[in-house]
Design a protein around this motif. Structure first.
Motif, PDB file in Angstrom:
ATOM      1  N   PRO A   1       0.684  -1.324  -0.125  1.00 54.97           N
ATOM      2  CA  PRO A   1      -0.017  -0.059   0.025  1.00 54.97           C
ATOM      3  C   PRO A   1       1.079   1.019   0.118  1.00 54.97           C
ATOM      4  O   PRO A   1       0.528   2.458  -0.426  1.00 54.97           O
ATOM      5  CB  PRO A   1      -0.830  -0.160   1.203  1.00 54.97           C
ATOM      6  N   ASP A   2       2.041   0.989   0.468  1.00 58.76           N
ATOM      7  CA  ASP A   2       2.928   2.303   0.458  1.00 58.76           C
ATOM      8  C   ASP A   2       3.606   2.666  -0.764  1.00 58.76           C
ATOM      9  O   ASP A   2       4.233   3.786  -1.084  1.00 58.76           O
ATOM     10  CB  ASP A   2       4.366   2.058   1.658  1.00 58.76           C
ATOM     11  N   GLY A   3       3.755   1.506  -1.642  1.00 58.26           N
ATOM     12  CA  GLY A   3       4.758   1.660  -2.817  1.00 58.26           C
ATOM     13  C   GLY A   3       5.986   0.940  -2.236  1.00 58.26           C
ATOM     14  O   GLY A   3       6.608   1.258  -1.359  1.00 58.26           O
ATOM     15  N   LEU A   4       6.819   0.220  -3.291  1.00 58.84           N
ATOM     16  CA  LEU A   4       7.929  -0.280  -2.648  1.00 58.84           C
ATOM     17  C   LEU A   4       9.168   0.388  -2.915  1.00 58.84           C
ATOM     18  O   LEU A   4      10.085   0.153  -2.519  1.00 58.84           O
ATOM     19  CB  LEU A   4       8.143  -1.732  -3.672  1.00 58.84           C
ATOM     20  N   ASP A   5       9.059   1.526  -3.722  1.00 53.88           N
ATOM     21  CA  ASP A   5      10.385   2.198  -4.167  1.00 53.88           C
ATOM     22  C   ASP A   5      10.438   3.409  -2.966  1.00 53.88           C
ATOM     23  O   ASP A   5       9.277   4.221  -2.778  1.00 53.88           O
ATOM     24  CB  ASP A   5      10.047   2.802  -5.464  1.00 53.88           C
ATOM     25  N   THR A   6      11.452   3.582  -2.161  1.00 54.44           N
ATOM     26  CA  THR A   6      11.608   4.570  -1.456  1.00 54.44           C
ATOM     27  C   THR A   6      12.485   5.755  -1.772  1.00 54.44           C
ATOM     28  O   THR A   6      13.039   6.601  -0.938  1.00 54.44           O
ATOM     29  CB  THR A   6      12.201   4.045   0.014  1.00 54.44           C
ATOM     30  N   SER A   7      12.953   5.766  -3.213  1.00 51.05           N
ATOM     31  CA  SER A   7      13.974   6.758  -3.562  1.00 51.05           C
ATOM     32  C   SER A   7      13.188   8.315  -3.441  1.00 51.05           C
ATOM     33  O   SER A   7      13.789   9.134  -3.572  1.00 51.05           O
ATOM     34  CB  SER A   7      14.214   6.560  -4.983  1.00 51.05           C
ATOM     35  N   TRP A   8      11.773   8.078  -3.495  1.00 52.08           N
ATOM     36  CA  TRP A   8      11.145   9.536  -3.316  1.00 52.08           C
ATOM     37  C   TRP A   8      11.893  10.299  -1.895  1.00 52.08           C
ATOM     38  O   TRP A   8      11.734  11.486  -1.787  1.00 52.08           O
ATOM     39  CB  TRP A   8       9.745   9.286  -2.961  1.00 52.08           C
ATOM     40  N   LEU A   9      12.447   9.633  -1.030  1.00 53.82           N
ATOM     41  CA  LEU A   9      12.920  10.238   0.123  1.00 53.82           C
ATOM     42  C   LEU A   9      14.053  11.307  -0.036  1.00 53.82           C
ATOM     43  O   LEU A   9      14.169  12.412   0.658  1.00 53.82           O
ATOM     44  CB  LEU A   9      13.578   9.178   1.311  1.00 53.82           C
ATOM     45  N   TYR A  10      14.634  11.068  -1.185  1.00 54.25           N
ATOM     46  CA  TYR A  10      15.546  12.075  -1.804  1.00 54.25           C
ATOM     47  C   TYR A  10      15.057  13.429  -2.266  1.00 54.25           C
ATOM     48  O   TYR A  10      15.794  14.399  -2.573  1.00 54.25           O
ATOM     49  CB  TYR A  10      16.646  11.571  -2.412  1.00 54.25           C
TER      50      TYR A  10
END
Length: 409
Positions: A329-338
Motif C-alpha cells: 500500500p505504500d509503494g515499494l520504492d523509497t527513492s522519493w525520500l531524496y
C-alpha cells in the motif's frame, strides 16, 4: 431496487459488519467487493437518486472529503467513505452502509475518477492537486492530468471545483465549459512536479502572489473565486469568513476552503457550514492526539514528498518520530525520500523507525539531521521526555502505530 441489488446490499452490509466484529478491519473493502461480485452495477444502483460530490487528488482527499461531508450535513444525512477506502469497492460499501440518504460525498483515488464519475453521475467533482506518488506503480503526473481531462470532457454538465494554483489541475479542467468550473486558491507549497506545462512542454514561470503562466502562453493561472487571505476564506462575493479548525496547518485551511466551495454548489451558506468544519478533530486517525505515559502523541500521515513538506509545517517543534515502511500500500520504492528536504527537523530530537528505517537514516545523515533509531513505538515513547511527541509516518507505518496504541482513532 432490483432483487439482485437488494441481495448484494444485504451481503455487503453483513460482510462489513463481520469484518468489524472480528477485528479484521472496518469492512469498507470486503463489503463492497462481495456486493459487486453479486451485482456488478451495484455502485450505480446505490448512487441513483443521490446528489453526489466526488473529491480527488494526490493529497488531502480524505480530509477534504470529511470537511465536505460535515458542510453538507447542514442539509441532512450524508453518506461518505470516511475511512479512506477510495476505490469503487469502498464507495459501494459506504453507500450500502449509509442506507437512503439524499447526499453523498466520496473520496476517489485519482486513477479511478473516470470510472466513478461514470457510475455515480455526480453533481460536483473537486480536483485538489496532482503530484508524484508511489513511483513504482502510479502514473506519471502529466499523464494523470491528461486522463482527468479526458474523463471530464465526457461529462460536460458535471460542475468542477478546481485548484487554480496547480498547473496540472488547471490543464485537466481547462477544456471543461467555463460556467461549470469554480476555481479556488489555497497556495501550492510543493511545485517540483509542475515545472513543465502539460499542454505544450514549455516552462511554467512563477510570479508573485501565486501567479504562474506557461512561457509559450498555452496555460496560465485562472482567477479564483474562492481564496485564502490572512487565514480567512474569502467567498466569491468578497466576504471573508474566519475559519477556526482543530486540524493543524495552512494546508487544512485550503482543504476547508475547498469544502466550502463544493458545499456552496449544493446551496450551503458558508456561515452555516463553518462551525461544522471546526468540529472535525480527527480524520481516519490523522491528526489524532493521544496521551501515552505522560506524552501527548499526535499522528500525522505523510506518503509522498508533497505531503511530507506539509507535515513539517504542521508539526510543532518537539521530539519527532519518523516511521517509514515500503509495503504494497505504500509503494515499494523509497527513492522519493531524496526529494524531501528534512532540514526543518534540525534542532529537535528525531527518532526513526519502520521497516525501511535505515533508508530514512541514510537520507537524514545526508541532510545533516541527527537521529536515533528505535525498533518500536513503545521505545520511541520511552526515549522522549514528557510532553508533545509528533509522529509522522507513511501509510502502513501509520497503521502499525495506531495498532500499537491499541485503539481505533
Amino acid at each position: 431496487m432490483p432483487l439482485r441489488t437488494a441481495f448484494a446490499v444485504s451481503v455487503s452490509k453483513t460482510a462489513a459488519a463481520l469484518s468489524r466484529a472480528t477485528g479484521r478491519g472496518d469492512g469498507s473493502v470486503i463489503g463492497g467487493r462481495l456486493g459487486m461480485m453479486i451485482d456488478p452495477d451495484l455502485l450505480a444502483h446505490l448512487a441513483a437518486g443521490r446528489e453526489i460530490a466526488l473529491v480527488s487528488g494526490t493529497n488531502g482527499k480524505t480530509t477534504t472529503t470529511r470537511f465536505t461531508a460535515a458542510a453538507l450535513g447542514v442539509l441532512g444525512d450524508v453518506a461518505t467513505n470516511s475511512f479512506g477506502a477510495n476505490m469503487p469497492t469502498g464507495h459501494t460499501s459506504a453507500l450500502a452502509r449509509a442506507g437512503a440518504t439524499r447526499y453523498a460525498v466520496l473520496e476517489v483515488d485519482e486513477h479511478y475518477l473516470a470510472q466513478v464519475i461514470q457510475a455515480t453521475e455526480p453533481r460536483v467533482v473537486a480536483l485538489l492537486n496532482l503530484s508524484r506518488d508511489q513511483l513504482d506503480r502510479a502514473k506519471e503526473v502529466a499523464m494523470m492530468a491528461d486522463l482527468w481531462r479526458q474523463a471530464l470532457a465526457a461529462h460536460p454538465k458535471v460542475h468542477i471545483v478546481a485548484n487554480a494554483d496547480d498547473p496540472m489541475v488547471v490543464y485537466a479542467a481547462g477544456a471543461h465549459p467555463a460556467d461549470e468550473v469554480t476555481w479556488f486558491s489555497a497556495g501550492q507549497r510543493w511545485q517540483d512536479d509542475s515545472h513543465v506545462c502539460p499542454a505544450c512542454g514549455g516552462h511554467i514561470q512563477r510570479g508573485e502572489a501565486g501567479g504562474w503562466a506557461c512561457a509559450n502562453g498555452d496555460l496560465r493561472r485562472p482567477s479564483p473565486q474562492w481564496t485564502l487571505l490572512d487565514g480567512e476564506v474569502v467567498a466569491p462575493d468578497g466576504v471573508p469568513h474566519e475559519v477556526k479548525l482543530q486540524l493543524p496547518g495552512t494546508v487544512n485551511l485550503g482543504n476547508a476552503a475547498t469544502a466550502l466551495a463544493v458545499a456552496a454548489k449544493f446551496g450551503v451558506n458558508p456561515i452555516d457550514a463553518i462551525p461544522r468544519l471546526g468540529s472535525v478533530a480527527s480524520v481516519a486517525g490523522r491528526y489524532a492526539q493521544v496521551e501515552r505515559d505522560g506524552r501527548l502523541v499526535r499522528l500525522l500521515l505523510a506518503k509522498n514528498p508533497a505531503s511530507w513538506l506539509e507535515a513539517f509545517e504542521m508539526a510543532d517543534v518537539a521530539p519527532t518520530l519518523l516511521a517509514i515502511n515500503a509495503r504494497d500500500p505504500d509503494g515499494l520504492d523509497t527513492s522519493w525520500l531524496y526529494d524531501v528536504d528534512f532540514s526543518p527537523l534540525r534542532g529537535r530530537q528525531v527518532l526513526v523507525s519502520g521497516d525501511r528505517a535505515m533508508d530514512l537514516a541514510v537520507r537524514l545523515e545526508i541532510n545533516g539531521v541527527p537521529f536515533t533509531h528505535v525498533k518500536t513505538f513503545a521505545d520511541a515513547v520511552a526515549a522522549v521526555p514528557q510532553g508533545r511527541l509528533e509522529v509522522i509516518a507513511n501509510y502502513t507505518a501509520f497503521q502499525d502505530i495506531r495498532a500499537e496504541l491499541d485503539r481505533v482513532l
